[in-house]
Design a protein around this motif. Structure first.
Motif, PDB file in Angstrom:
ATOM      1  N   LYS A  55      -4.264  64.406 135.923  1.00 19.70           N
ATOM      2  CA  LYS A  55      -3.178  64.329 134.860  1.00 19.70           C
ATOM      3  C   LYS A  55      -2.339  65.408 135.047  1.00 19.70           C
ATOM      4  O   LYS A  55      -2.432  66.429 135.532  1.00 19.70           O
ATOM      5  CB  LYS A  55      -3.873  64.268 133.654  1.00 19.70           C
ATOM      6  CG  LYS A  55      -3.050  64.086 132.180  1.00 19.70           C
ATOM      7  CD  LYS A  55      -3.831  64.340 131.171  1.00 19.70           C
ATOM      8  CE  LYS A  55      -2.853  64.107 129.821  1.00 19.70           C
ATOM      9  NZ  LYS A  55      -3.520  64.175 128.597  1.00 19.70           N
ATOM     10  N   TRP A  56      -1.041  64.756 135.209  1.00 20.51           N
ATOM     11  CA  TRP A  56       0.408  65.390 135.288  1.00 20.51           C
ATOM     12  C   TRP A  56       0.603  65.602 136.635  1.00 20.51           C
ATOM     13  O   TRP A  56       1.337  66.133 137.376  1.00 20.51           O
ATOM     14  CB  TRP A  56       0.407  66.913 134.363  1.00 20.51           C
ATOM     15  CG  TRP A  56      -0.017  66.631 132.904  1.00 20.51           C
ATOM     16  CD1 TRP A  56      -0.955  67.303 132.351  1.00 20.51           C
ATOM     17  CD2 TRP A  56       0.987  65.655 132.108  1.00 20.51           C
ATOM     18  NE1 TRP A  56      -0.962  66.946 130.991  1.00 20.51           N
ATOM     19  CE2 TRP A  56       0.232  65.863 130.656  1.00 20.51           C
ATOM     20  CE3 TRP A  56       1.856  65.168 132.095  1.00 20.51           C
ATOM     21  CZ2 TRP A  56       0.750  65.470 129.619  1.00 20.51           C
ATOM     22  CZ3 TRP A  56       2.524  64.438 131.087  1.00 20.51           C
ATOM     23  CH2 TRP A  56       1.861  64.493 129.695  1.00 20.51           C
ATOM     24  N   THR A 284      -4.426  56.801 133.353  1.00 21.67           N
ATOM     25  CA  THR A 284      -3.177  57.310 133.926  1.00 21.67           C
ATOM     26  C   THR A 284      -2.174  57.302 133.057  1.00 21.67           C
ATOM     27  O   THR A 284      -2.393  56.441 131.906  1.00 21.67           O
ATOM     28  CB  THR A 284      -2.762  56.318 135.154  1.00 21.67           C
ATOM     29  OG1 THR A 284      -1.646  56.805 135.657  1.00 21.67           O
ATOM     30  CG2 THR A 284      -2.897  54.933 134.450  1.00 21.67           C
ATOM     31  N   ASN A 285      -1.021  58.268 133.013  1.00 29.70           N
ATOM     32  CA  ASN A 285       0.159  58.160 132.494  1.00 29.70           C
ATOM     33  C   ASN A 285       1.281  57.734 133.000  1.00 29.70           C
ATOM     34  O   ASN A 285       2.436  57.719 132.722  1.00 29.70           O
ATOM     35  CB  ASN A 285       0.193  59.376 131.603  1.00 29.70           C
ATOM     36  CG  ASN A 285       0.560  60.575 132.635  1.00 29.70           C
ATOM     37  OD1 ASN A 285       1.049  60.395 133.554  1.00 29.70           O
ATOM     38  ND2 ASN A 285      -0.151  61.761 132.442  1.00 29.70           N
ATOM     39  N   HIS A 288       3.780  55.139 131.888  1.00 32.09           N
ATOM     40  CA  HIS A 288       4.423  55.487 130.619  1.00 32.09           C
ATOM     41  C   HIS A 288       5.985  56.042 131.018  1.00 32.09           C
ATOM     42  O   HIS A 288       6.793  56.133 130.267  1.00 32.09           O
ATOM     43  CB  HIS A 288       3.853  56.707 129.899  1.00 32.09           C
ATOM     44  CG  HIS A 288       4.472  57.106 128.517  1.00 32.09           C
ATOM     45  ND1 HIS A 288       3.783  56.315 127.525  1.00 32.09           N
ATOM     46  CD2 HIS A 288       5.300  57.974 128.137  1.00 32.09           C
ATOM     47  CE1 HIS A 288       4.556  56.680 126.450  1.00 32.09           C
ATOM     48  NE2 HIS A 288       5.462  57.738 127.017  1.00 32.09           N
ATOM     49  N   TYR A 289       6.019  56.500 132.393  1.00 34.48           N
ATOM     50  CA  TYR A 289       7.126  56.938 132.965  1.00 34.48           C
ATOM     51  C   TYR A 289       8.222  55.779 133.193  1.00 34.48           C
ATOM     52  O   TYR A 289       9.525  56.312 133.307  1.00 34.48           O
ATOM     53  CB  TYR A 289       7.063  57.806 134.163  1.00 34.48           C
ATOM     54  CG  TYR A 289       6.495  59.073 134.161  1.00 34.48           C
ATOM     55  CD1 TYR A 289       7.254  60.382 134.002  1.00 34.48           C
ATOM     56  CD2 TYR A 289       5.114  59.178 133.746  1.00 34.48           C
ATOM     57  CE1 TYR A 289       6.991  61.403 133.739  1.00 34.48           C
ATOM     58  CE2 TYR A 289       4.760  60.470 133.700  1.00 34.48           C
ATOM     59  CZ  TYR A 289       5.488  61.466 133.711  1.00 34.48           C
ATOM     60  OH  TYR A 289       4.854  62.839 133.332  1.00 34.48           O
ATOM     61  N   TYR A 301       9.565  56.795 129.370  1.00 30.08           N
ATOM     62  CA  TYR A 301      10.703  57.576 129.770  1.00 30.08           C
ATOM     63  C   TYR A 301      11.866  56.896 130.336  1.00 30.08           C
ATOM     64  O   TYR A 301      13.019  57.537 130.541  1.00 30.08           O
ATOM     65  CB  TYR A 301      10.216  58.796 130.743  1.00 30.08           C
ATOM     66  CG  TYR A 301       9.576  59.892 129.851  1.00 30.08           C
ATOM     67  CD1 TYR A 301       9.556  60.247 128.626  1.00 30.08           C
ATOM     68  CD2 TYR A 301       8.418  60.569 130.582  1.00 30.08           C
ATOM     69  CE1 TYR A 301       9.115  61.278 128.007  1.00 30.08           C
ATOM     70  CE2 TYR A 301       7.691  61.521 130.079  1.00 30.08           C
ATOM     71  CZ  TYR A 301       7.854  61.800 128.724  1.00 30.08           C
ATOM     72  OH  TYR A 301       7.340  62.692 128.075  1.00 30.08           O
ATOM     73  N   ASP A 364      -4.782  56.436 124.195  1.00 30.87           N
ATOM     74  CA  ASP A 364      -3.761  57.453 124.118  1.00 30.87           C
ATOM     75  C   ASP A 364      -2.409  56.858 124.998  1.00 30.87           C
ATOM     76  O   ASP A 364      -2.939  56.532 125.995  1.00 30.87           O
ATOM     77  CB  ASP A 364      -4.089  58.841 124.203  1.00 30.87           C
ATOM     78  CG  ASP A 364      -2.840  59.720 123.912  1.00 30.87           C
ATOM     79  OD1 ASP A 364      -2.097  59.841 124.966  1.00 30.87           O
ATOM     80  OD2 ASP A 364      -2.621  60.136 122.759  1.00 30.87           O
ATOM     81  N   TRP A 366      -0.745  58.418 126.895  1.00 32.09           N
ATOM     82  CA  TRP A 366      -0.755  59.325 128.050  1.00 32.09           C
ATOM     83  C   TRP A 366      -2.121  59.281 128.803  1.00 32.09           C
ATOM     84  O   TRP A 366      -2.282  60.058 129.876  1.00 32.09           O
ATOM     85  CB  TRP A 366      -0.595  60.790 127.537  1.00 32.09           C
ATOM     86  CG  TRP A 366       0.618  60.785 127.090  1.00 32.09           C
ATOM     87  CD1 TRP A 366       0.994  61.014 125.792  1.00 32.09           C
ATOM     88  CD2 TRP A 366       1.953  60.984 127.937  1.00 32.09           C
ATOM     89  NE1 TRP A 366       2.321  61.161 125.377  1.00 32.09           N
ATOM     90  CE2 TRP A 366       2.921  61.137 126.845  1.00 32.09           C
ATOM     91  CE3 TRP A 366       2.250  60.588 129.017  1.00 32.09           C
ATOM     92  CZ2 TRP A 366       4.098  61.172 127.164  1.00 32.09           C
ATOM     93  CZ3 TRP A 366       3.569  60.871 129.445  1.00 32.09           C
ATOM     94  CH2 TRP A 366       4.668  61.099 128.638  1.00 32.09           C
TER      95      TRP A 366
END
Length: 518
Positions: A55-56, A284-285, A288-289, A301, A364, A366
């Motif tokens: 993550k990140w 995965t996030n 979301h980007y 984003y 969630d 994220w």
């Protein structure tokens, strides 16, 4: 399947120790009382796979940021140029040596190398089933080769680490010649070509790398180096002899949950999750980007906006348009509002990274379950067509080029995941006819164009433009056509490579030299 995710969560703490600020992020100290038995090696290998999806620090994010935003296929997006300024630098070729996204790419890829080196070094000495241990080592070689391929094509000469080393030892390692890096990559991939085929693993191991992955990456290496004879030989083995893969009958199937790890998937990063399970949180996030900021249940984003230039590259009736672009007015099944792309300067967002709200319910934003496809079989077929054409066999090249086009024209232009679709490509009997040109130069252009359309927004555009030696030409033409900063500053003597991260140079006390122009 769930077993490997439980293993990942149990070993994460052990494997994610960080280096101190004065140590290179691409080196680590090994634990001498570990790696003694087969289960230790399995844990270590799982940790290598884990480096793709921390993550990140997800590999897929840098794959798309670097592979698409630096090209004519995607704009940076987001609210303004200062929002994640690092991506603006990548998009406009004004990259600073402290660019955070460039640094993150270096960090992730060397973390993969580090974990793989442990497995490769210790597996032969560990107690256990020697055949399984040898397979673990070859899996690690395939992953290490993938990481080094991305390192050498991004940074050029890089430190070549093939065994576990302490941070102090790392500090004495200089950048190795590109030829030496490719030599290690090719040997790793040849060793890994003995891995099981897709489908030969059990369900718990379905996402492990395969012989097909190793061979396809070896072919990509040959193609990048313009060794078309070697590339054709490897691709012939994949396509005509092994036959481990096949195209799905509909292009759009590739991004539906029910077709994860399909017959078309050569390599995808799995983000399997279990509802209400807080232990194995390995979603995965990344999507979301890339989605709209303005829609409930999506609120992304807004990065990586498909360009109008990419849209204009398609024939109006190409059904693939449906599965590359989202537009204002689209609505996914189960949603109570339309997509709103009003903040997108092009009016588009990336369909392939848009996960419908119904697929995210219970999770969630994220941490969602969505597999990210990295290499598909259509990529392989188009590489094979290109290699065949370069080697003087345009007739056979047409066979594989047209196989991809035939699937495209047989694709449903109406997306079954949408309840409303703002644009439906107007297909008819003349949609995407077979290519018949046999002139080598003309056919090369057709194949290159088809790769852009078929693989749009999948992170491979930069790779293609670089190996085709036309990156600067294409980007400067884009800047002139659209009066844009994007591509205007491309320097052929500088921008085929990214800068070596300044932080790593500082830690090396000058042992790491910088690329020209930075």
């Amino acid at each position: 399947m769930k077993k490997i995710y439980i293993i990942i969560s149990l070993i994460a703490t052990f494997l994610m120790q960080s280096c101190s600020l004065d140590e290179p992020t691409y080196g680590k100290t090994t634990t001498e009382n570990f790696y003694k038995k087969q289960s230790d090696i399995e844990y270590a290998l799982t940790g290598a796979y884990l480096q793709f999806r921390l993550k990140w620090k997800e590999y897929a994010l840098t794959h798309h940021f670097v592979g698409d935003i630096s090209t004519d296929d995607a704009l940076k997006g987001a609210s303004n140029d200062g929002d994640r300024r690092e991506l603006y630098e990548i998009s406009t070729f004004t990259i600073s040596t402290g660019n955070g996204d460039v640094n993150m790419r270096w960090y992730i890829l060397y973390q993969i190398v580090n974990r793989c080196n442990d497995v490769i070094y210790y597996a032969p000495q560990a107690a256990g089933d020697k055949q399984i241990l040898a397979r673990y080592a070859n899996e690690a070689k395939a992953l290490r080769a993938f990481a080094y391929y991305n390192l050498v094509t991004t940074f050029g000469e890089v430190p070549l680490l093939s065994t576990p080393m302490t941070p102090n030892e790392i500090l004495g390692v200089t950048r190795s010649p590109v030829e030496d890096v490719y030599q290690l990559i090719e040997q790793d991939l040849k060793d890994a070509s003995t891995l099981p085929a897709k489908g030969e693993y059990g369900s718990d191991d379905a996402y492990r790398v395969t012989r097909g992955f190793a061979k396809v990456m070896l072919a990509k290496v040959h193609m990048f180096r313009n060794d078309f004879v070697s590339a054709e030989k490897v691709l012939e083995e994949v396509v005509e002899k092994d036959k481990d893969y096949d195209l799905l009958p509909d292009y759009g199937m590739n991004w539906r949950r029910e077709y994860e790890n399909s017959t078309e998937s050569v390599f995808e990063i799995p983000y399997k999750m279990y509802p209400n399970d807080k232990i194995t949180e390995l979603g995965t996030n990344v999507p979301h980007y890339f989605t709209s900021r303005r829609v409930s249940g999506y609120q992304g984003y807004g990065f990586k906006l498909p360009t109008q230039d990419l849209m204009d590259a398609y024939e109006p009736g190409d059904p693939r348009i449906t599965y590359v672009f989202t537009r204002t007015g689209d609505r996914y099944v189960g949603d109570d509002a339309d997509q709103d792309n009003s903040e997108s300067t092009t009016g588009y967002h990336d369909y392939k990274m848009t996960v419908p709200r119904t697929d995210k319910e219970g999770y969630d934003a994220w941490m969602i379950p969505y597999n990210i496809r990295i290499i598909r079989y259509s990529d392989v077929l188009l590489l094979y067509a290109e290699a065949l054409n370069e080697n003087g066999n345009s007739g056979k090249a047409l066979l594989y080029l047209n196989k991809v086009r035939q699937r495209a024209r047989n694709t449903n232009p109406i997306d079954p995941r949408r309840s409303k679709q703002a644009y439906i490509p107007p297909t008819d009997a003349n949609t995407l006819p077979d290519i018949t040109v046999t002139n080598k130069d003309q056919l090369r252009e057709k194949i290159w164009h088809e790769r852009r359309l078929e693989l749009a927004l999948e992170g491979w555009r930069r790779d293609d433009l670089m190996r085709q030696k036309r990156f600067g030409t294409v980007m400067r033409a884009y800047a002139a056509k659209y009066n844009s900063e994007k591509g205007k500053h491309f320097d052929d003597n500088r921008d085929y490579l990214f800068p070596i991260p300044q932080g790593e140079r500082d830690k090396s006390h000058g042992m790491l030299t910088q690329n020209p122009g930075f």
